[in-house]
Design a protein around this motif. Structure first.
Motif, PDB file in Angstrom:
ATOM      1  N   UNK A  85      -2.605 -12.240   9.606  1.00 12.21           N
ATOM      2  CA  UNK A  85      -2.411 -11.031   8.162  1.00 12.21           C
ATOM      3  C   UNK A  85      -3.303 -10.059   7.846  1.00 12.21           C
ATOM      4  N   UNK A  86      -3.973  -8.965   7.490  1.00 10.32           N
ATOM      5  CA  UNK A  86      -4.678  -8.311   7.007  1.00 10.32           C
ATOM      6  C   UNK A  86      -4.209  -8.159   5.623  1.00 10.32           C
TER       7      UNK A  86
ATOM      8  N   UNK B  16       5.294  -3.544   8.454  1.00  6.98           N
ATOM      9  CA  UNK B  16       5.445  -2.223   8.235  1.00  6.98           C
ATOM     10  C   UNK B  16       5.556  -1.592   7.319  1.00  6.98           C
ATOM     11  N   UNK B  17       4.983  -0.243   6.364  1.00  9.11           N
ATOM     12  CA  UNK B  17       4.209  -0.295   5.687  1.00  9.11           C
ATOM     13  C   UNK B  17       4.478   1.487   5.423  1.00  9.11           C
ATOM     14  N   UNK B  18       5.549   1.846   4.967  1.00 10.23           N
ATOM     15  CA  UNK B  18       5.356   3.876   4.057  1.00 10.23           C
ATOM     16  C   UNK B  18       4.560   3.905   3.460  1.00 10.23           C
ATOM     17  N   UNK B  19       3.592   4.863   4.504  1.00  9.07           N
ATOM     18  CA  UNK B  19       2.656   6.080   2.954  1.00  9.07           C
ATOM     19  C   UNK B  19       3.389   7.334   3.175  1.00  9.07           C
ATOM     20  N   UNK B  20       3.325   7.651   2.057  1.00  6.88           N
ATOM     21  CA  UNK B  20       3.868   9.093   1.402  1.00  6.88           C
ATOM     22  C   UNK B  20       2.799  10.415   1.628  1.00  6.88           C
ATOM     23  N   UNK B  21       2.230  11.080   2.456  1.00  2.77           N
ATOM     24  CA  UNK B  21       1.995  11.886   2.625  1.00  2.77           C
ATOM     25  C   UNK B  21       2.426  13.651   2.262  1.00  2.77           C
ATOM     26  N   UNK B  22       3.370  13.204   1.027  1.00  2.00           N
ATOM     27  CA  UNK B  22       4.688  14.719   0.988  1.00  2.00           C
ATOM     28  C   UNK B  22       3.745  15.831   0.146  1.00  2.00           C
TER      29      UNK B  22
ATOM     30  N   UNK C 155      -9.677  -7.562   5.592  1.00  2.00           N
ATOM     31  CA  UNK C 155     -10.371  -8.279   5.126  1.00  2.00           C
ATOM     32  C   UNK C 155      -9.945  -9.163   6.270  1.00  2.00           C
ATOM     33  N   UNK C 156     -10.403 -10.016   7.928  1.00  2.00           N
ATOM     34  CA  UNK C 156      -9.279 -10.359   8.376  1.00  2.00           C
ATOM     35  C   UNK C 156      -9.947 -12.045   7.993  1.00  2.00           C
ATOM     36  N   UNK C 157      -8.528 -12.917   7.759  1.00  2.00           N
ATOM     37  CA  UNK C 157      -8.524 -14.015   7.407  1.00  2.00           C
ATOM     38  C   UNK C 157      -9.966 -15.601   7.664  1.00  2.00           C
TER      39      UNK C 157
ATOM     40  N   UNK D 284      -3.745   0.017  -3.722  1.00  2.00           N
ATOM     41  CA  UNK D 284      -3.661  -1.625  -3.266  1.00  2.00           C
ATOM     42  C   UNK D 284      -2.587  -2.401  -2.435  1.00  2.00           C
ATOM     43  N   UNK D 285      -2.540  -2.460  -1.500  1.00  2.00           N
ATOM     44  CA  UNK D 285      -1.527  -3.147  -0.525  1.00  2.00           C
ATOM     45  C   UNK D 285      -1.390  -4.449  -0.630  1.00  2.00           C
ATOM     46  N   UNK D 286      -2.716  -5.194  -0.985  1.00  2.00           N
ATOM     47  CA  UNK D 286      -2.721  -6.870  -1.103  1.00  2.00           C
ATOM     48  C   UNK D 286      -2.727  -6.637   0.899  1.00  2.00           C
ATOM     49  N   UNK D 287      -1.807  -8.420   0.526  1.00  2.00           N
ATOM     50  CA  UNK D 287      -1.578  -9.261   2.346  1.00  2.00           C
ATOM     51  C   UNK D 287      -0.583  -8.004   2.779  1.00  2.00           C
ATOM     52  N   UNK D 288      -1.217  -7.932   4.468  1.00  2.00           N
ATOM     53  CA  UNK D 288      -0.199  -7.686   5.258  1.00  2.00           C
ATOM     54  C   UNK D 288       0.195  -8.471   6.340  1.00  2.00           C
ATOM     55  N   UNK D 289       1.341  -8.987   6.376  1.00  2.00           N
ATOM     56  CA  UNK D 289       1.762  -9.924   7.329  1.00  2.00           C
ATOM     57  C   UNK D 289       1.961  -9.464   9.005  1.00  2.00           C
TER      58      UNK D 289
END
Length: 100
Positions: free
Chosen positions: A39-40, A66-72, A86-88, A57-62
């Motif tokens: 995880x990140x 996947x997370x979509x980023x809106x750049x509209x 941060x790496x655990x 702020x995405x928090x922990x990403x397992x």
């Protein structure tokens, strides 16, 4: 001062592969995927443009999440996206930038 790296030195660490893959099939909505087996932690996203969003702020990403980023509203020729996490395993902060 620079010094040669001795491969037998246990203090020399291996390079860390950036865990992110970016899906760019829709340029205004890139998909950020954690392609790592770990995880990140405390993931933050910064955009280098005039966005009013500021920091996300995405928090922990397992792993494999996947997370979509809106750049509209962004100028895709100018925007630079920065991911910080941060790496655990070592508790160090890492930063990586990409463009679409």
């Amino acid at each position: 001062m620079l010094r040669p790296i001795d491969p037998s030195d246990p203090s020399s660490s291996r390079a860390y592969r950036v865990p992110w893959l970016i899906g760019r099939s829709e340029p205004t909505h890139p998909v950020v995927v954690n392609a790592s087996v770990e995880s990140a932690d405390f993931v933050r996203v910064f955009r280098d443009d005039q966005s009013s969003e500021g920091t996300q702020l995405w928090g922990q990403v397992l792993p494999s999440e996947d997370i979509e980023l809106c750049l509209c509203a962004a100028d895709l020729d100018e925007v630079v996206v920065t991911l910080a996490w941060f790496r655990p395993t070592d508790g160090l902060e890492y930063v990586w930038r990409f463009v679409v």
